[in-house]
Design a protein around this motif. Sequence first.
Motif, PDB file in Angstrom:
ATOM      1  N   VAL A 116       0.851  -1.187   0.000  1.00 41.22           N
ATOM      2  CA  VAL A 116       0.000   0.000   0.000  1.00 41.22           C
ATOM      3  C   VAL A 116       0.892   1.244   0.000  1.00 41.22           C
ATOM      4  O   VAL A 116       1.261   1.746   1.060  1.00 41.22           O
ATOM      5  CB  VAL A 116      -0.929  -0.011   1.242  1.00 41.22           C
ATOM      6  CG1 VAL A 116      -1.972   1.101   1.152  1.00 41.22           C
ATOM      7  CG2 VAL A 116      -1.591  -1.364   1.417  1.00 41.22           C
ATOM      8  N   PRO A 117       1.256   1.743  -1.181  1.00 46.14           N
ATOM      9  CA  PRO A 117       2.213   2.851  -1.233  1.00 46.14           C
ATOM     10  C   PRO A 117       1.591   4.246  -1.277  1.00 46.14           C
ATOM     11  O   PRO A 117       2.310   5.231  -1.161  1.00 46.14           O
ATOM     12  CB  PRO A 117       2.956   2.582  -2.548  1.00 46.14           C
ATOM     13  CG  PRO A 117       1.941   1.924  -3.427  1.00 46.14           C
ATOM     14  CD  PRO A 117       0.979   1.189  -2.520  1.00 46.14           C
ATOM     15  N   ASN A 118       0.282   4.344  -1.458  1.00 50.75           N
ATOM     16  CA  ASN A 118      -0.323   5.678  -1.569  1.00 50.75           C
ATOM     17  C   ASN A 118      -0.443   6.359  -0.214  1.00 50.75           C
ATOM     18  O   ASN A 118      -0.373   7.574  -0.112  1.00 50.75           O
ATOM     19  CB  ASN A 118      -1.708   5.593  -2.210  1.00 50.75           C
ATOM     20  CG  ASN A 118      -2.359   6.956  -2.323  1.00 50.75           C
ATOM     21  OD1 ASN A 118      -1.923   7.797  -3.094  1.00 50.75           O
ATOM     22  ND2 ASN A 118      -3.369   7.198  -1.499  1.00 50.75           N
ATOM     23  N   HIS A 119      -0.666   5.518   0.829  1.00 48.77           N
ATOM     24  CA  HIS A 119      -0.901   6.085   2.152  1.00 48.77           C
ATOM     25  C   HIS A 119      -0.401   5.113   3.207  1.00 48.77           C
ATOM     26  O   HIS A 119      -0.285   3.918   2.952  1.00 48.77           O
ATOM     27  CB  HIS A 119      -2.389   6.350   2.368  1.00 48.77           C
ATOM     28  CG  HIS A 119      -3.263   5.227   1.856  1.00 48.77           C
ATOM     29  ND1 HIS A 119      -3.848   5.263   0.609  1.00 48.77           N
ATOM     30  CD2 HIS A 119      -3.628   4.037   2.385  1.00 48.77           C
ATOM     31  CE1 HIS A 119      -4.543   4.150   0.397  1.00 48.77           C
ATOM     32  NE2 HIS A 119      -4.420   3.384   1.473  1.00 48.77           N
ATOM     33  N   THR A 120      -0.139   5.633   4.402  1.00 50.78           N
ATOM     34  CA  THR A 120       0.167   4.772   5.543  1.00 50.78           C
ATOM     35  C   THR A 120      -1.025   4.857   6.495  1.00 50.78           C
ATOM     36  O   THR A 120      -2.010   5.543   6.216  1.00 50.78           O
ATOM     37  CB  THR A 120       1.423   5.245   6.292  1.00 50.78           C
ATOM     38  OG1 THR A 120       1.119   6.482   6.955  1.00 50.78           O
ATOM     39  CG2 THR A 120       2.601   5.446   5.344  1.00 50.78           C
ATOM     40  N   SER A 121      -0.896   4.178   7.612  1.00 54.41           N
ATOM     41  CA  SER A 121      -1.846   4.394   8.702  1.00 54.41           C
ATOM     42  C   SER A 121      -1.485   5.700   9.419  1.00 54.41           C
ATOM     43  O   SER A 121      -0.329   6.118   9.399  1.00 54.41           O
ATOM     44  CB  SER A 121      -1.743   3.232   9.692  1.00 54.41           C
ATOM     45  OG  SER A 121      -2.284   3.608  10.940  1.00 54.41           O
ATOM     46  N   ASP A 122      -2.464   6.311  10.066  1.00 53.13           N
ATOM     47  CA  ASP A 122      -2.124   7.487  10.883  1.00 53.13           C
ATOM     48  C   ASP A 122      -1.322   7.070  12.126  1.00 53.13           C
ATOM     49  O   ASP A 122      -0.776   7.915  12.816  1.00 53.13           O
ATOM     50  CB  ASP A 122      -3.374   8.297  11.253  1.00 53.13           C
ATOM     51  CG  ASP A 122      -4.384   7.509  12.051  1.00 53.13           C
ATOM     52  OD1 ASP A 122      -4.242   6.264  12.171  1.00 53.13           O
ATOM     53  OD2 ASP A 122      -5.340   8.127  12.573  1.00 53.13           O
ATOM     54  N   ARG A 123      -1.251   5.761  12.399  1.00 51.01           N
ATOM     55  CA  ARG A 123      -0.414   5.277  13.520  1.00 51.01           C
ATOM     56  C   ARG A 123       0.993   4.915  13.084  1.00 51.01           C
ATOM     57  O   ARG A 123       1.796   4.481  13.897  1.00 51.01           O
ATOM     58  CB  ARG A 123      -1.032   4.032  14.160  1.00 51.01           C
ATOM     59  CG  ARG A 123      -2.460   4.172  14.556  1.00 51.01           C
ATOM     60  CD  ARG A 123      -2.622   5.032  15.810  1.00 51.01           C
ATOM     61  NE  ARG A 123      -4.036   5.253  16.042  1.00 51.01           N
ATOM     62  CZ  ARG A 123      -4.843   4.334  16.593  1.00 51.01           C
ATOM     63  NH1 ARG A 123      -4.364   3.182  17.000  1.00 51.01           N
ATOM     64  NH2 ARG A 123      -6.130   4.588  16.755  1.00 51.01           N
ATOM     65  N   HIS A 124       1.285   5.023  11.814  1.00 52.72           N
ATOM     66  CA  HIS A 124       2.645   4.749  11.344  1.00 52.72           C
ATOM     67  C   HIS A 124       3.600   5.727  12.037  1.00 52.72           C
ATOM     68  O   HIS A 124       3.265   6.898  12.232  1.00 52.72           O
ATOM     69  CB  HIS A 124       2.691   4.936   9.826  1.00 52.72           C
ATOM     70  CG  HIS A 124       3.965   4.463   9.183  1.00 52.72           C
ATOM     71  ND1 HIS A 124       5.144   5.177   9.254  1.00 52.72           N
ATOM     72  CD2 HIS A 124       4.241   3.347   8.467  1.00 52.72           C
ATOM     73  CE1 HIS A 124       6.099   4.515   8.604  1.00 52.72           C
ATOM     74  NE2 HIS A 124       5.570   3.399   8.114  1.00 52.72           N
ATOM     75  N   ALA A 125       4.822   5.250  12.372  1.00 55.83           N
ATOM     76  CA  ALA A 125       5.793   6.084  13.099  1.00 55.83           C
ATOM     77  C   ALA A 125       6.044   7.399  12.351  1.00 55.83           C
ATOM     78  O   ALA A 125       6.175   8.453  12.973  1.00 55.83           O
ATOM     79  CB  ALA A 125       7.097   5.319  13.287  1.00 55.83           C
TER      80      ALA A 125
END
Length: 567
Positions: A116-125
Amino acid sequence: MTTVRPVLVPDPAVQQADADWWRRAVIYQVYVRSFADGNGDGIGDLTGLRSRLPYLADLGVDALWLNPWYPSPMADGGYDVADYRDIDPAFGTLTEAEALISEAHDLGLRMVIDLVPNHTSDRHAWFQEALRAGPGSAARGRYIFRDGRGADGAQPPNNWRSVFGGPAWTRVVEDDGRPGQWYLHLFAPEQPDVNWDNPEVREEFESILRFWFDRGIDGVRIDVAHSLVKAPGLPDVGTADLEVSGSAANTGHPHWDRDEVHEIYRSWRRVADAYDHGPVFVAEAWTGSPERLARYVREDELHTAFNFDYLTCPWRPDHLRRVIDASLDVLGGVGAPATWVLSNHDVVRHLSRFARPQPDHPLRTLADLSPEENPADVDLGTRRARAAALLMLALPGGAYVYQGEELGLWEVEDLPEDMLQDPIWERSEHTDRGRDGCRVPLPWSGCTTPFGYSPEDTATEPWLPQPEEWKSLTAQAQQGDAQSMLALYRRALRIRRAHSGLRGAGMTWYSSPESQVLSFGRPPGFRCVVNFAEAPVALPEESRVLLSSGPLTDGLLPTDTAVWLAE
Ligand code: GLC
Ligand code: CA
């Protein structure tokens, strides 16, 4: 857990030797959360999947594609990734993933994962750091933060819409407690878009690719591959495009299918080509035309792309033929194989799409089917789904099988509202039930829920409830039944491997474009005929039936029935 019948093990040595495997592979999509639950918490996991690998090898598919398995708060079924180099604890551990890869390989099954390269989670570091670091920081530069419009910045930076409904921007609260910048999310607010103009982002994703290729992963499915690059200055979307969600009506759209995205994939291709085992890419790219799609699979870019025109095509001979011809023509022009797909985790299962009158427009969501006026006729849907399987598996190129379609599962259209988990349900203000209906846990065995999906003495219910009628559709119930959907898929996949006609790249139409019958040949010696007309039709003389999706009547092919012939 109850086990399945004796395993037919393909010879791994033969399979591994075939570098072109992806040109005609049948890839089985595993929605991990709903496939098999090994530890009894109601959630599918790697233990469950590992125990069912013999079933998949026996089915006769070539590879598995797993939906995202990374640590995730699951705001969007795992498409909100918090760490790209690990496994979500609900699914298992990295060690188990490595064991799974090696066990799959031992059975001759290749492994494709979802990136999933378009977005991360908002919890990603990275995103957590960006929130703390404040405006103008390098950490914010990995995402798309902007000041708002209007005197106090209270208006979003532009008019872009989230695919899941509502604006594509969310405003953050800065360290001083005041409302601050906005960040872009083309999907849920829990899925902030990363900034692909930033070289650090590009390096990070290539390093993630290597992490998984080093572990023997054979392929990567690229989530929303057409959205990574945004137009400089982030201009408003024109009115014509505001109505369209998920793809571009026009070229020149500020965030869908921009030309600059291709440079990223040329670079990814170089990463993959450096590996001896030849890992491959499949793009999830919703584009405005087959021509635009073909650009993703040019020789130095990705290997294949999903065929969403086929996925959403109504069960009508004229439409199907047009999509088949356009796909083969345009993809053939760039030397790429076509792929075919009937269902996945984002659309209404095809059995249910085909279980109703077929309109002129593409079918994707429940709303496209007007379910209130047109309730599903499951017998009709099943009959057509059987014919559709034979049509798809007879076409040149690769094919995708979504878990459960080989069991004849339908869309669960009446899930209780309080159980719906898809963010679309909330974001659409309860006007769109979303995609949970095709994600209901599989029925494996037994007569009562959870139908062998969880271990026998489990108290926890599956994360979505299974319909009681599925007791006749369990894998176990279909094992010994030669007329079952499972038996049809098994036989078709065996013939597909064995028949030399089904290995080539070409096909020839024998029916005319206006005909209610689709009839085509694959030399040498193979023909597929599908009858869409009310009246039964005669089969060509001097042909022998290899497989038929339903019984013939007095030697004639009835309506909504497909047949494979040797000639
Ligand atoms: C893709 C996935 C879908 C997900 C979305 C956002 O379309 O298939 O399930 O919600 O991307 O990542
Ligand atoms: Ca579990």
